[in-house]
Design an enzyme around this catalytic site. Structure first.
Site, PDB file in Angstrom:
ATOM      1  N   GLY A  71      81.072  13.391  87.614  1.00  0.00           N
ATOM      2  CA  GLY A  71      79.718  13.946  87.751  1.00  0.00           C
ATOM      3  C   GLY A  71      79.407  14.144  89.222  1.00  0.00           C
ATOM      4  O   GLY A  71      80.303  14.292  90.059  1.00  0.00           O
ATOM      5  N   GLY A  72      78.115  14.090  89.528  1.00  0.00           N
ATOM      6  CA  GLY A  72      77.684  14.312  90.913  1.00  0.00           C
ATOM      7  C   GLY A  72      78.262  13.296  91.875  1.00  0.00           C
ATOM      8  O   GLY A  72      78.323  13.527  93.089  1.00  0.00           O
ATOM      9  N   GLY A 110      98.201  38.986 113.550  1.00  0.00           N
ATOM     10  CA  GLY A 110      96.950  38.238 113.701  1.00  0.00           C
ATOM     11  C   GLY A 110      97.202  36.743 113.712  1.00  0.00           C
ATOM     12  O   GLY A 110      96.464  35.972 114.339  1.00  0.00           O
ATOM     13  N   ALA A 111      98.269  36.331 113.011  1.00  0.00           N
ATOM     14  CA  ALA A 111      98.569  34.900 112.942  1.00  0.00           C
ATOM     15  C   ALA A 111      98.906  34.344 114.337  1.00  0.00           C
ATOM     16  O   ALA A 111      98.661  33.172 114.616  1.00  0.00           O
ATOM     17  CB  ALA A 111      99.709  34.651 111.969  1.00  0.00           C
TER      18      ALA A 111
END
Ligand code: HXC
Length: 513
Positions: free
Chosen positions: A169-170, A403-404
């Site tokens: 859960g949370g 770009g790497a």
């Protein structure tokens, strides 16, 4: 007075029993340690100082007033690990399944506040059935009080979560906001909604282990950084990890005593294969460079095309980020970018210098990557390196393409020192791809197009697939023999130890989340 002392002793003994002998036996039967046994194992012997041992819940609904347990399902306090102060909370599954009541949350918040004020790590040992069902919204409020503190403490003190039982859960959002999570295999699980809800809503049949066990989160989701065979190894990992970390964001990285010895590493001169298409194991490079070949790898099975972890160079802790040519040729993809970005930001927050080992052919192409936002995720890594003010050193071992090249801690985005091995290839793209584009017409018109492509490819490789153009522009500070890398790094990290760098004044940046 003697009577009063006896009363105190009786209360303490009662508290030590948690939910009682029967439930303790059940815990042991599952192969799990109790909350107190875990704390004892974690801290240096005799150093644990417990707080709030006598706290009880305040609920009267559902007959709860007749069911109180001293400590209310969580053991909290402070102590030492290897002589250094830490704060700890350890949920006691033998008391209402370790579920979180208002008072249970108050106890956790108290040690979190103390850890913040006194600048020491907070360690949470989680083993809980979630919100104390009998308490309703008061329990939810307690969770939110913890979440808020997790965020306030983020980047101020190291926060470590061990998951040693249920975490559902949370409740999962507290570990998610801490710096490192370590899950015990087979006895822990984490999910927002469990198998029953999943079955009802999506009609998928899945076990708790498949949905949110340690293996799942180590390989598929990246939610956990480490897995441990059992509670004992989980706790040993916490201690090992802490050894690399400072106590808080004001402290420098810990330094162990070190005397210079034979620092040449001849093996490194033979590690790069003759062909750029043959992979090699970057971990071998890492182990050659670090003290005593000791490397604590974080998230080894997630986004394994990039390696992240801690080691030491001449006694000083450093964070390592390295492309792994053995997996997907070391390409950057969504998972690798996210994993490395978070690691870089952790190191930067806690003054841990960064060593980047680069062999990257570029970003992974494909619809799956584009639709999963490789644009935004790749940008996270670019952003994380760019804003990091810790000492940053890059060694290009082989490919640094496209770009790497920019992203992987290039000089242009603020790296302090960039070395390259003679085997480095620093260019826009590989020779074949580049030749096919720029010599398209020449190749098409040639009597033997294949031979022409090969000839032009060789010419391109000769001209660009090397470190010397980058070095001639100062983008690479020095081209070094691989065997000399360790001594270069020792000197360089030493030289950078007092580095001061500040970001422009702002409230905070807007990293592409
Ligand atoms: C009160 C709880 C409890 C809970 C377990 N217990 N969970 N008591 N509140 N949430 C108690 C049981 O009554 C039992 O008491 C003891 O703990 C051990 O539980 P068992 O079921 O016997 O153990 P086990 O079979 O190992 O199963 C463990 C479990 C299961 C998987 C955790 O107990 C379970 O599913 N619990 C409910 C989980 C849940 O739905 N929690 C709320 C989630 S919502 P006795 O007296 O018999 O020892 C949530 C929201 C958080 O957490 C939101 C934050 C924002």
């Amino acid at each position: 007075m003697q009577d009063k002392l006896k009363q105190l002793q009786t209360l303490r003994q009662k508290a030590l029993l948690g939910g009682g002998a029967e439930r303790i036996s059940k815990q042991h039967a599952k192969g799990k340690l109790t909350a107190r046994e875990r704390v004892e194992l974690l801290l240096d012997p005799g150093t644990f100082e417990e707080l709030d041992m006598l706290v009880t819940h305040r609920t009267t609904d559902f007959g709860m007033d007749s069911q109180t347990f001293l400590g209310d399902g969580v053991v909290t306090g402070y102590g030492l690990i290897d002589g250094r102060l830490v704060y700890v909370f350890s949920q006691d599954f033998t008391v209402f399944g370790g579920s979180l009541s208002e008072t249970h949350a108050e106890k956790i918040c108290k040690v979190m506040d103390m850890a913040m004020k006194n600048g020491a790590p907070i360690i949470g040992l989680n083993d809980s059935g979630g919100a104390r069902i009998q308490e309703g919204v008061r329990s939810l409020g307690g969770y939110a009080d913890i979440f808020y503190r997790n965020v306030m403490a983020s980047g101020v003190i190291p926060q470590i979560s061990a998951i040693m039982g249920p975490c559902a859960g949370g409740a999962v959002y507290s570990p998610a906001m801490t710096d490192f999570t370590i899950m015990t295999e087979h006895s822990s699980f984490m999910f927002v909604t469990g198998p029953n809800v999943v079955k009802t809503v999506t009609n998928e049949a899945v076990t708790a282990e498949e949905l949110g066990g340690a293996h799942t989160h180590a390989t598929k989701s990246g939610v956990t950084h480490f897995t441990a065979e059992n509670d004992y190894t989980n706790i040993m990992l916490i201690k090992e990890l802490l050894g690399y970390l400072p106590q808080n964001c004001e402290e420098k990285t810990p330094i162990l005593p070190y005397e210079l010895a034979e620092e040449n590493r001849p093996k490194l001169d033979h590690i790069i294969p003759d062909s750029p298409n043959i992979p090699y194991d970057m971990k071998e490079v890492i182990l050659q460079l670090l003290d005593d070949a000791q490397f604590l790898e974080s998230q080894p099975e997630y986004g394994a095309n990039i390696i992240t972890g801690f080691g030491r160079i001449a006694g000083r802790s450093i964070g390592v980020v390295a492309n792994q040519p053995l997996v997907l040729a070391g390409v950057l993809d969504v998972n690798a970018s996210k994993k490395a970005a978070r690691f870089v930001r952790f190191c930067d927050a806690f003054n841990i210098p960064l060593l980047v080992l680069e062999d990257v052919p570029g970003f992974l192409p494909g619809t799956e990557q584009e639709w999963n936002a490789i644009i935004l995720n790749g940008a996270k890594l670019l952003y994380a390196f760019s804003e990091a003010t810790v000492p940053r050193i890059t060694v290009v071992t082989r490919k640094a393409y496209g770009g790497a090249y920019d992203v992987m801690n290039s000089k242009h985005i603020g790296a302090d020192l960039n070395y390259a091995w003679p085997s480095a290839e620093i260019a826009v793209m590989g020779a074949k791809g580049a030749s096919e584009i720029i010599f398209k017409r020449d190749i098409k018109n040639a009597p033997d197009p294949e031979a022409k492509l090969k000839e032009l490819e060789d010419q391109y490789a000769e001209k660009f697939a090397n470190p010397y153009i980058a070095a001639s522009r100062g983008f690479i500070d020095e081209v070094i023999p691989p065997s000399a890398t360790r001594i270069k790094l020792i000197k360089a990290f030493d030289m950078l130890q007092n580095k001061v760098d500040r970001l422009p004044r702002k409230k905070h940046g807007n990293i592409p989340l």
